[in-house]
Design a protein around this motif. Structure first.
Motif, short mmCIF file in Angstrom:
data_model
loop_
_atom_site.label_atom_id
_atom_site.label_comp_id
_atom_site.label_asym_id
_atom_site.label_seq_id
_atom_site.Cartn_x
_atom_site.Cartn_y
_atom_site.Cartn_z
N CYS A 4 0.86 -1.17 0.00
CA CYS A 4 0.00 0.00 0.00
C CYS A 4 0.90 1.23 0.00
N GLN A 30 -6.56 1.20 -6.77
CA GLN A 30 -5.28 1.57 -7.36
C GLN A 30 -5.45 2.84 -8.15
N VAL A 31 -4.32 3.53 -8.34
CA VAL A 31 -4.30 4.82 -9.04
C VAL A 31 -3.10 4.85 -9.95
N ARG A 39 -0.95 1.01 -5.52
CA ARG A 39 -2.03 0.18 -4.99
C ARG A 39 -2.24 0.49 -3.52
N PHE A 40 -3.48 0.24 -3.06
CA PHE A 40 -3.86 0.62 -1.70
C PHE A 40 -4.67 -0.47 -1.03
N GLU A 43 -9.94 2.20 0.33
CA GLU A 43 -10.35 3.38 -0.44
C GLU A 43 -9.89 4.65 0.28
N ARG A 46 -6.46 5.40 -0.73
CA ARG A 46 -6.44 5.93 -2.10
C ARG A 46 -6.77 7.41 -2.08
N GLU A 50 -4.43 10.54 -3.26
CA GLU A 50 -4.86 11.47 -4.30
C GLU A 50 -4.89 12.91 -3.82
#
Length: 57
Positions: A4, A30-31, A39-40, A43, A46, A50
């Motif tokens: 993560c 994932q982003v 990957r995380f 949520e 994530r 972001e």
């Protein structure tokens, strides 16, 4: 195995639907950022990434 990007927890790169096993931890989210996939384990992580990706890159 990946980690993560926020907390370092181990997560698999594939989803459970793509494998025959269910015992491992899978990346919930994932982003793509600057050509890399992050990957995380949640949520929430994530969203944290972001909000300020440079802190975790």
């Amino acid at each position: 195995m990946a980690q993560c990007a926020v907390c370092g927890a181990d997560v698999e790169k594939t989803s459970p639907e793509e494998t025959d096993y269910r015992d491992d931890e899978f990346a919930v989210a994932q982003v793509e950022y600057e050509g890399e996939t992050y990957r995380f384990c949640s949520e929430e992580h994530r969203e944290t990434f972001e909000a300020d990706p440079e802190e975790y890159v």
